[in-house]
Write a protein that holds these residues in place. Structure first.
Motif, PDB file in Angstrom:
ATOM      1  N   LYS A 154       0.912  -1.310  -0.049  1.00 46.25           N
ATOM      2  CA  LYS A 154      -0.130   0.122   0.092  1.00 46.25           C
ATOM      3  C   LYS A 154       0.999   1.135  -0.017  1.00 46.25           C
ATOM      4  N   LYS A 155       2.015   1.082   0.623  1.00 44.95           N
ATOM      5  CA  LYS A 155       2.965   2.296   0.767  1.00 44.95           C
ATOM      6  C   LYS A 155       3.474   2.708  -0.321  1.00 44.95           C
ATOM      7  N   LEU A 156       3.878   1.516  -1.240  1.00 41.80           N
ATOM      8  CA  LEU A 156       4.586   1.767  -2.544  1.00 41.80           C
ATOM      9  C   LEU A 156       3.571   2.296  -3.529  1.00 41.80           C
ATOM     10  N   ILE A 157       2.152   1.762  -3.493  1.00 47.35           N
ATOM     11  CA  ILE A 157       1.274   2.390  -4.499  1.00 47.35           C
ATOM     12  C   ILE A 157       0.910   3.868  -4.407  1.00 47.35           C
ATOM     13  N   MET A 158       1.058   4.147  -2.775  1.00 45.50           N
ATOM     14  CA  MET A 158       0.662   5.730  -2.595  1.00 45.50           C
ATOM     15  C   MET A 158       1.926   6.485  -3.023  1.00 45.50           C
ATOM     16  N   CYS A 159       3.262   5.902  -2.826  1.00 47.54           N
ATOM     17  CA  CYS A 159       4.362   6.773  -3.143  1.00 47.54           C
ATOM     18  C   CYS A 159       4.380   6.840  -4.707  1.00 47.54           C
ATOM     19  N   ALA A 160       4.317   5.798  -5.424  1.00 46.08           N
ATOM     20  CA  ALA A 160       4.186   5.826  -6.876  1.00 46.08           C
ATOM     21  C   ALA A 160       2.922   6.954  -7.331  1.00 46.08           C
ATOM     22  N   GLY A 161       1.765   6.816  -6.831  1.00 48.59           N
ATOM     23  CA  GLY A 161       0.867   7.813  -7.099  1.00 48.59           C
ATOM     24  C   GLY A 161       1.366   9.165  -6.594  1.00 48.59           C
ATOM     25  N   LEU A 162       2.018   9.223  -5.664  1.00 48.17           N
ATOM     26  CA  LEU A 162       2.478  10.812  -5.114  1.00 48.17           C
ATOM     27  C   LEU A 162       3.175  11.165  -6.250  1.00 48.17           C
ATOM     28  N   LEU A 163       4.323  10.341  -6.503  1.00 49.82           N
ATOM     29  CA  LEU A 163       5.410  10.864  -7.358  1.00 49.82           C
ATOM     30  C   LEU A 163       4.757  11.324  -8.838  1.00 49.82           C
ATOM     31  N   LEU A 164       3.685  10.516  -9.402  1.00 47.93           N
ATOM     32  CA  LEU A 164       3.191  10.850 -10.842  1.00 47.93           C
ATOM     33  C   LEU A 164       2.024  11.657 -10.652  1.00 47.93           C
ATOM     34  N   LEU A 213       6.026 -12.151 -11.045  1.00 48.42           N
ATOM     35  CA  LEU A 213       7.114 -11.984 -10.541  1.00 48.42           C
ATOM     36  C   LEU A 213       7.185 -11.586  -9.081  1.00 48.42           C
ATOM     37  N   ALA A 214       6.454 -10.684  -8.826  1.00 49.17           N
ATOM     38  CA  ALA A 214       6.358 -10.147  -7.591  1.00 49.17           C
ATOM     39  C   ALA A 214       5.684 -10.792  -6.569  1.00 49.17           C
ATOM     40  N   VAL A 274       3.522  -2.777  -9.607  1.00 47.04           N
ATOM     41  CA  VAL A 274       2.770  -1.651  -9.498  1.00 47.04           C
ATOM     42  C   VAL A 274       3.039  -0.517 -10.549  1.00 47.04           C
ATOM     43  N   LEU A 275       4.043  -0.349 -10.924  1.00 40.82           N
ATOM     44  CA  LEU A 275       4.270   0.493 -11.834  1.00 40.82           C
ATOM     45  C   LEU A 275       3.932   0.177 -13.329  1.00 40.82           C
ATOM     46  N   SER A 276       3.807  -1.080 -13.535  1.00 32.47           N
ATOM     47  CA  SER A 276       3.490  -1.684 -14.971  1.00 32.47           C
ATOM     48  C   SER A 276       2.016  -1.314 -15.031  1.00 32.47           C
ATOM     49  N   LYS A 277       1.325  -0.889 -14.350  1.00 34.76           N
ATOM     50  CA  LYS A 277      -0.121  -0.673 -14.461  1.00 34.76           C
ATOM     51  C   LYS A 277      -0.438   0.881 -14.817  1.00 34.76           C
ATOM     52  N   LEU A 278       0.814   1.544 -14.771  1.00 32.60           N
ATOM     53  CA  LEU A 278       0.706   3.063 -15.047  1.00 32.60           C
ATOM     54  C   LEU A 278       0.783   3.623 -16.507  1.00 32.60           C
ATOM     55  N   PRO A 279       1.790   3.024 -17.157  1.00 29.62           N
ATOM     56  CA  PRO A 279       2.148   3.661 -18.578  1.00 29.62           C
ATOM     57  C   PRO A 279       0.878   3.458 -19.517  1.00 29.62           C
ATOM     58  N   GLN A 326       6.693   8.125 -20.083  1.00 29.27           N
ATOM     59  CA  GLN A 326       8.229   7.842 -19.861  1.00 29.27           C
ATOM     60  C   GLN A 326       8.617   7.497 -18.507  1.00 29.27           C
ATOM     61  N   ALA A 327       8.132   8.442 -17.580  1.00 21.37           N
ATOM     62  CA  ALA A 327       8.642   8.382 -16.246  1.00 21.37           C
ATOM     63  C   ALA A 327       8.187   6.861 -15.622  1.00 21.37           C
ATOM     64  N   ALA A 328       6.917   6.640 -15.865  1.00 19.31           N
ATOM     65  CA  ALA A 328       6.723   5.469 -15.504  1.00 19.31           C
ATOM     66  C   ALA A 328       7.526   4.265 -16.023  1.00 19.31           C
ATOM     67  N   PHE A 329       7.805   4.096 -17.040  1.00 18.99           N
ATOM     68  CA  PHE A 329       8.752   3.250 -17.919  1.00 18.99           C
ATOM     69  C   PHE A 329      10.046   3.519 -17.283  1.00 18.99           C
ATOM     70  N   ASN A 330      10.481   4.655 -17.153  1.00 11.41           N
ATOM     71  CA  ASN A 330      11.958   4.870 -16.540  1.00 11.41           C
ATOM     72  C   ASN A 330      12.134   4.332 -15.348  1.00 11.41           C
ATOM     73  N   ALA A 331      10.974   4.562 -14.312  1.00 13.97           N
ATOM     74  CA  ALA A 331      11.034   3.894 -13.012  1.00 13.97           C
ATOM     75  C   ALA A 331      11.079   2.351 -12.952  1.00 13.97           C
ATOM     76  N   MET A 332      10.081   1.842 -13.923  1.00 16.29           N
ATOM     77  CA  MET A 332      10.062   0.291 -13.985  1.00 16.29           C
ATOM     78  C   MET A 332      11.539  -0.197 -14.442  1.00 16.29           C
ATOM     79  N   GLY A 333      12.326   0.678 -15.349  1.00 16.26           N
ATOM     80  CA  GLY A 333      13.628   0.097 -15.687  1.00 16.26           C
ATOM     81  C   GLY A 333      14.522   0.153 -14.586  1.00 16.26           C
ATOM     82  N   TRP A 334      14.521   1.143 -14.143  1.00 17.17           N
ATOM     83  CA  TRP A 334      15.296   1.344 -12.853  1.00 17.17           C
ATOM     84  C   TRP A 334      15.387   0.093 -12.007  1.00 17.17           C
ATOM     85  N   HIS A 335      14.141  -0.272 -11.564  1.00 22.50           N
ATOM     86  CA  HIS A 335      14.039  -1.157 -10.518  1.00 22.50           C
ATOM     87  C   HIS A 335      14.474  -2.778 -11.443  1.00 22.50           C
TER      88      HIS A 335
END
Length: 150
Positions: free
Chosen positions: A2-12, A116-117, A69-74, A32-41
């Motif tokens: 839940k924290k991760l979802i909230m953080c991703a939402g707040l960042l974007l 994977l998660a 979580v990020l895969s659902k955003l782009p 592009q921001a969502a894909f870049n964050a996914m790539g980072w991890h």
């Protein structure tokens, strides 16, 4: 999670706002921001799987959850009005003519990252190789089809 979802939402969040107020470039920057964050991890997980950095089960789980979580955003960033963006993008124009196929690729990515998660956190990284590999193949299949080479 839940924290991760909230953080991703707040960042974007600044990029979301009211869809009617968005410029088409905002959608491009968002995806592009969502894909870049996914790539980072994903790259950090790959380094663990390949033995380039020490495997840490908890860290791998955290990163796999983030990617899931990020895969659902782009998907939201591929609005029709972004087809003629002036921003630099490596998206092939054929995606707009094969949107249903592209959306299926995105759904396959979401499923693979969720799997994977769910499997992440095991002590032996070898137990994750095939699931990580499947997720990487989902990324690659879409890149091969819809992304220009650098």
């Amino acid at each position: 999670m839940k924290k991760l979802i909230m953080c991703a939402g707040l960042l974007l969040l600044p990029m979301l706002g009211n869809a009617q107020e968005q410029r088409s470039d905002d959608y491009v920057e968002y995806r592009q921001a969502a894909f870049n964050a996914m790539g980072w991890h994903f790259k950090k997980m790959g380094a663990m799987i390949q033995g380039r950095i020490p495997y840490d089960a908890a860290e791998f789980k955290r990163r796999a959850t983030a990617v899931s979580v990020l895969s659902k955003l782009p998907g939201e960033g591929f609005a029709a009005e972004t087809e003629n963006t002036e921003l630099p993008t490596r998206l092939k124009s054929e995606m707009w003519y094969q949107k249903e196929r592209f959306d299926k690729y995105m759904q396959n990515l979401i499923k693979a990252t969720a799997e994977l998660a769910s499997k992440a956190g095991v002590e032996d990284k070898n137990d994750l190789r095939s699931t990580y590999g499947n997720t990487a193949r989902q990324c690659k299949s879409c890149h091969d089809r819809f992304r220009e080479s650098s």
